[in-house]
Write a protein that holds these residues in place. Structure first.
Motif, short mmCIF file in Angstrom:
data_model
loop_
_atom_site.label_atom_id
_atom_site.label_comp_id
_atom_site.label_asym_id
_atom_site.label_seq_id
_atom_site.Cartn_x
_atom_site.Cartn_y
_atom_site.Cartn_z
N ASN A 168 0.88 -0.89 0.22
CA ASN A 168 0.50 -0.04 -0.19
C ASN A 168 0.77 1.63 -0.32
O ASN A 168 1.61 1.34 0.98
CB ASN A 168 -0.62 0.07 1.09
CG ASN A 168 -2.02 1.51 1.38
OD1 ASN A 168 -1.32 2.42 0.96
ND2 ASN A 168 -3.00 0.48 1.80
N PRO A 169 0.53 1.71 -1.05
CA PRO A 169 1.74 3.26 -1.30
C PRO A 169 1.98 4.38 -0.04
O PRO A 169 2.60 4.93 0.69
CB PRO A 169 0.96 4.02 -2.16
CG PRO A 169 -0.04 3.34 -3.12
CD PRO A 169 0.21 2.08 -1.91
N LEU A 170 0.14 4.22 1.01
CA LEU A 170 -0.05 4.98 2.07
C LEU A 170 1.54 4.35 3.02
O LEU A 170 1.58 5.13 3.84
CB LEU A 170 -1.21 4.84 2.89
CG LEU A 170 -1.72 5.74 3.84
CD1 LEU A 170 -1.62 6.96 3.54
CD2 LEU A 170 -3.08 5.40 3.97
N TYR A 171 1.06 3.45 2.95
CA TYR A 171 2.13 1.96 4.40
C TYR A 171 3.18 2.70 3.87
O TYR A 171 3.87 3.20 4.98
CB TYR A 171 2.33 1.47 4.18
CG TYR A 171 2.29 0.19 4.97
CD1 TYR A 171 2.17 -0.46 6.42
CD2 TYR A 171 4.02 -0.37 5.02
CE1 TYR A 171 2.52 -0.76 7.24
CE2 TYR A 171 5.01 -1.32 5.75
CZ TYR A 171 4.19 -1.20 7.35
OH TYR A 171 4.49 -2.02 8.18
N LYS A 172 4.11 3.31 3.48
CA LYS A 172 5.16 3.36 2.97
C LYS A 172 5.67 5.23 2.67
O LYS A 172 6.86 5.28 2.44
CB LYS A 172 5.94 3.67 1.41
CG LYS A 172 5.52 1.92 1.07
CD LYS A 172 5.79 1.26 -0.34
CE LYS A 172 5.38 0.07 -1.07
NZ LYS A 172 5.39 -0.62 -2.10
#
Length: 284
Positions: free
Chosen positions: A37-41
């Protein structure tokens, strides 16, 4: 059977899920590894109202805790296809099957471009699910194209059941068994005539009978044939309804801007409308 199945566990999907639960509907969220998930990064977020200077991981954990407290069920996995029949949607999740009366697509941005030879050999050596098809290749040479965070674990499992595995990825694999050879390559081509005979990874050719292409998620048009797109995004109306009755979409998969606040807002609308759809279309 669930009232609503949400594909994707990011801001849009979780927002849709809690709105559905707020209206008394059962809901299942299907999502893969958080590391995809891009948000997680994201290391810092300053432009989401009420959460100044927060990491994406922290924000995602708060969203997930909120959803769990409202009774949202979650299943980790990769949805391979969705079939609509007689008012019910059947979701193939790895080797499992779930049913729902409505679906919210919150898959994020998914690259739909396929590798050379991939589509031609789908079902003839190309697979998207190691746990589904791995037993067919025991004792045989297989290639795993790892594009998801959990792909090394699936490659390890194939090795454990007796497959002869080569792992291909554009990045260094994490937690891959040391006895599995790894090839670093970003471009691959599936080789063969009527069936898979090999894989070309960069300048390396790997003889094999099976190729497992493990992406974080499937492209929306591959999940649901007939789904209308607007360029690379899912086409929706102001109610976040797609071209398929009972299917809604929200978040990055519907287009720009790719922002958390947009995703949460669209998820709210999609979840609300999915609940309304169920109320207006009772089971016969």
């Amino acid at each position: 059977m669930y009232d609503v199945a949400v594909i994707g566990g990011g801001p849009a999907g979780l927002s849709a899920a809690i709105q559905t639960r707020a209206r008394g509907k059962s809901v299942l969220v299907v999502s893969g590894d958080d590391r995809d998930n891009p948000l997680y990064k994201t290391q810092r977020i300053d432009n989401y109202l009420g959460f100044y200077d927060v990491t994406g991981k922290e924000l995602l954990e708060r969203f997930r805790t909120h959803a769990a407290q409202m009774g949202v069920e979650r299943k980790e996995g990769r949805v391979l296809n969705i079939m609509a029949m007689n008012g019910t949607f059947y979701l193939s999740i790895g080797s499992d099957m779930e049913q729902a009366r409505a679906v919210v697509l919150a898959t994020g941005v998914v690259r739909s471009a396929k590798y050379a030879g991939e589509e031609e050999h789908l079902g003839a050596g190309v697979s998207y699910c190691a746990t589904c098809d791995g037993m067919l290749y025991r004792g045989k040479e297989v290639a795993v194209v790892g594009l998801a965070a959990d792909a090394p674990q699936e490659a390890n499992w194939l090795k454990e059941i007796g497959c002869k595995v080569t792992y291909i990825s554009p990045n260094e694999p994490d937690a891959l068994r040391p006895d599995i050879p790894a090839v670093k390559a970003g471009k691959v081509e599936v080789l063969g005539g009527q069936k898979v005979e090999g894989l070309r990874a960069g300048s390396t050719t790997i003889p094999c009978e099976g190729v497992f292409i493990l992406r974080a998620s499937m492209a929306p048009a591959d999940l649901l044939p007939g789904l209308e797109l607007d360029g690379n995004y899912i086409k929706v109306d102001r109610n976040m309804a797609t071209s398929i009755p009972g299917v809604f979409a929200a978040g990055d998969c519907t287009g720009l801007p790719l922002q958390v606040s947009k995703a949460v807002g669209e998820g709210q609308v999609a979840g609300h409308r999915a609940a309304e759809y169920i109320d207006h279309n009772p089971i016969a």
